[in-house]
Write a protein that holds these residues in place. Structure first.
Motif, short mmCIF file in Angstrom:
data_model
loop_
_atom_site.label_atom_id
_atom_site.label_comp_id
_atom_site.label_asym_id
_atom_site.label_seq_id
_atom_site.Cartn_x
_atom_site.Cartn_y
_atom_site.Cartn_z
N LEU A 191 0.85 -1.19 0.00
CA LEU A 191 0.00 0.00 0.00
C LEU A 191 0.88 1.24 0.00
O LEU A 191 1.73 1.42 0.87
CB LEU A 191 -0.91 0.01 1.23
CG LEU A 191 -1.81 1.24 1.41
CD1 LEU A 191 -2.77 1.39 0.23
CD2 LEU A 191 -2.60 1.13 2.72
N ILE A 192 0.68 2.09 -1.01
CA ILE A 192 1.44 3.33 -1.12
C ILE A 192 0.47 4.46 -1.45
O ILE A 192 -0.70 4.24 -1.76
CB ILE A 192 2.53 3.24 -2.21
CG1 ILE A 192 1.90 3.08 -3.60
CG2 ILE A 192 3.50 2.10 -1.92
CD1 ILE A 192 2.91 3.16 -4.75
N GLY A 193 0.96 5.68 -1.38
CA GLY A 193 0.12 6.82 -1.74
C GLY A 193 0.74 8.13 -1.32
O GLY A 193 1.85 8.16 -0.77
N PRO A 194 0.06 9.24 -1.56
CA PRO A 194 0.49 10.50 -0.98
C PRO A 194 0.32 10.44 0.53
O PRO A 194 -0.40 9.57 1.05
CB PRO A 194 -0.45 11.52 -1.62
CG PRO A 194 -1.69 10.74 -1.92
CD PRO A 194 -1.22 9.35 -2.27
N ALA B 81 -1.40 -1.78 11.72
CA ALA B 81 -1.74 -1.97 10.30
C ALA B 81 -1.03 -0.96 9.41
O ALA B 81 -0.84 -1.21 8.22
CB ALA B 81 -3.25 -1.86 10.12
N ALA B 82 -0.64 0.18 9.99
CA ALA B 82 0.01 1.23 9.20
C ALA B 82 1.51 1.00 9.04
O ALA B 82 2.13 1.60 8.15
CB ALA B 82 -0.23 2.59 9.84
N VAL B 83 2.11 0.17 9.88
CA VAL B 83 3.55 -0.04 9.82
C VAL B 83 3.94 -0.59 8.45
O VAL B 83 3.35 -1.53 7.94
CB VAL B 83 4.00 -1.01 10.93
CG1 VAL B 83 5.48 -1.35 10.78
CG2 VAL B 83 3.75 -0.40 12.30
N GLY B 84 4.94 0.04 7.85
CA GLY B 84 5.42 -0.38 6.54
C GLY B 84 4.82 0.37 5.37
O GLY B 84 5.30 0.25 4.24
N LEU B 85 3.77 1.17 5.60
CA LEU B 85 3.20 1.97 4.52
C LEU B 85 4.23 2.98 4.02
O LEU B 85 4.92 3.63 4.82
CB LEU B 85 1.94 2.72 4.98
CG LEU B 85 0.60 1.99 4.79
CD1 LEU B 85 0.58 0.69 5.56
CD2 LEU B 85 -0.55 2.88 5.23
N VAL B 86 4.33 3.11 2.72
CA VAL B 86 5.28 4.04 2.11
C VAL B 86 4.50 5.15 1.41
O VAL B 86 3.62 4.88 0.58
CB VAL B 86 6.21 3.32 1.11
CG1 VAL B 86 7.11 4.33 0.40
CG2 VAL B 86 7.06 2.28 1.84
N THR B 87 4.81 6.39 1.77
CA THR B 87 4.08 7.53 1.21
C THR B 87 5.04 8.63 0.79
O THR B 87 6.22 8.64 1.17
CB THR B 87 3.07 8.10 2.22
OG1 THR B 87 3.78 8.53 3.39
CG2 THR B 87 2.03 7.06 2.60
#
Length: 401
Positions: free
Chosen positions: A248-251, A266-272
């Motif tokens: 999961l990626i995004g601005p 659940a947010a750990v590892g998200l790249v933005t």
């Protein structure tokens, strides 16, 4: 007095030497009630905190904020209150616009009023083309979307992507920006999924299940921050998409600072990709965050909307000083062309050609710190990023002939 006036008059700077200071009236147009109320609070506090921390920059003038509620994100109410601020309250400048439809609907009235209008959030790229009096201190969706498309291909080495986006102008901009950069660098967007509107948080499950079935390397999501973002992260986790190898990626809208802790592991590892996170390590941001917590509470935190407003007020104060308080619309706008400022987000500039902000973008990953809280770890930085939609003169971003 209009019922839409949230705070009729807030004088936040005093005259020097005890003499009567010249008053400069700034109309503030934000969604103080309704779905955007939390966003409005961030921007309202950003405007006020700049004035409190920089009183010497304001002297010998008094900045008076006249606040009006733009309510629903459809532009209708915003257009009305802008008209009232210009014709009844005789303001010297306008600031705000939480949503793009509000700024778009207000553009003709802004042009007719011939007063500086500083956009502190609305991110649709072409807005500044709609009126010569618009100056933007926030961002466009192309700033983060294009940079994220480039990073997805070059840094994350993704080959395929699905895009899910809130179906209104900023969402479409974010889709176009990401796709433009990602596909120019060897990637392929295999599906683009309209995922509800900004007025209410939808059930993202059917949209994300569709994406999961298509098995992309990355799922790029744009939503208008807030509760939309929390639901995005929780839906991604509930569907087990990470276990299926879909990143999961995004601005940075999807990991908004004021919502980040509520997202849990659940947010750990998200790249933005974004221009501001509260964890940015620079002297201006350290001062800003410390002052924010002192003013609004130890558990409060500023986000990118707060910084857009903080920088917007800095721009207005510069224009006041540059025009010696006259705030003639044309002169006020001209004074900001090429203007630079050391913001909490890093150095910024107003592009003399587009009246849009030029700023750094930060590729970041959500990590859990030793304090048990979630933080944004900067992986890389792209300096002096311009709005690529205008840079490539794409569609309505192209200058009028």
């Amino acid at each position: 007095m209009s019922k839409r006036m949230i705070a009729a008059i807030v004088a936040l700077a005093v005259s020097a030497g005890g003499s009567s200071a010249q008053e400069v009236k700034v109309g503030v147009v934000l969604p103080y009630t309704g779905v955007g109320a939390e966003f409005a609070q961030q921007m309202d506090r950003g405007l006020e905190l700049y004035l409190k921390l920089n009183a010497d920059q304001v002297k010998p003038y008094t900045i008076t904020l006249i606040k009006r509620d733009s309510k629903a994100p459809n532009g209708a109410e915003a257009k009305v209150v802008v008209q009232e601020l210009l014709t009844q309250d005789k303001v010297d400048a306008i600031a705000g616009f939480g949503y793009s439809p509000d700024a778009i609907a207000s553009a003709p009235t802004i042009s007719a009023g011939k007063k500086l209008a500083v956009i502190t959030n609305a991110g649709t790229s072409f807005i500044t083309n709609l009126s010569p009096d618009f100056v933007r201190t926030s961002f466009t969706m192309w700033h983060s979307g294009y940079a994220m498309g480039l990073a997805a291909a070059k840094t994350l080495h993704a080959k395929t992507a699905v895009v899910a986006y809130t179906d209104y102008p900023p969402g479409k901009d974010s889709l176009d920006a990401f796709k433009n950069a990602f596909e120019a660098n060897g990637g392929k967007v295999i599906d683009a999924i309209p995922a509800g509107g900004p007025g209410a948080v939808p059930d993202f499950t059917p949209f994300f299940q569709r994406a999961k079935d298509e098995k992309p390397d990355v799922l790029y999501v744009f939503v208008p921050a807030g509760d939309h973002a929390v639901t995005v992260v929780k839906t991604y986790a509930a569907l087990g998409m990470r276990a299926d190898g879909i990143k999961l990626i995004g601005p940075g809208d999807i990991v908004q600072d004021i919502k980040l802790q509520g997202m849990g592991d659940a947010a750990v590892g998200l790249v933005t990709m974004l221009h501001y996170y509260a964890d940015l390590d620079n002297p201006q941001n350290q001062r800003f965050v410390a002052a924010w917590k002192k003013e609004y509470g130890a558990d409060s935190t500023p986000d990118f909307m707060a910084v857009g407003a903080y920088d917007g007020m800095a721009a207005i104060v510069h224009a006041v000083q540059a025009t010696k308080g006259t705030m003639d619309g044309e002169d006020a706008v001209k004074s900001l062309l090429g203007w630079t400022f050391n913001s909490p987000q890093g150095p910024i500039m107003i592009d003399p050609q587009t009246r849009d902000i030029v700023m750094n973008e930060y590729l970041s990953e959500v990590v859990k710190g030793p304090d048990g809280k979630l933080h944004e770890k900067v992986l890389s930085e792209i300096d002096r990023v311009k709005d690529e939609c205008k840079g490539q003169a794409i569609g309505p971003c192209a200058p009028k002939k």
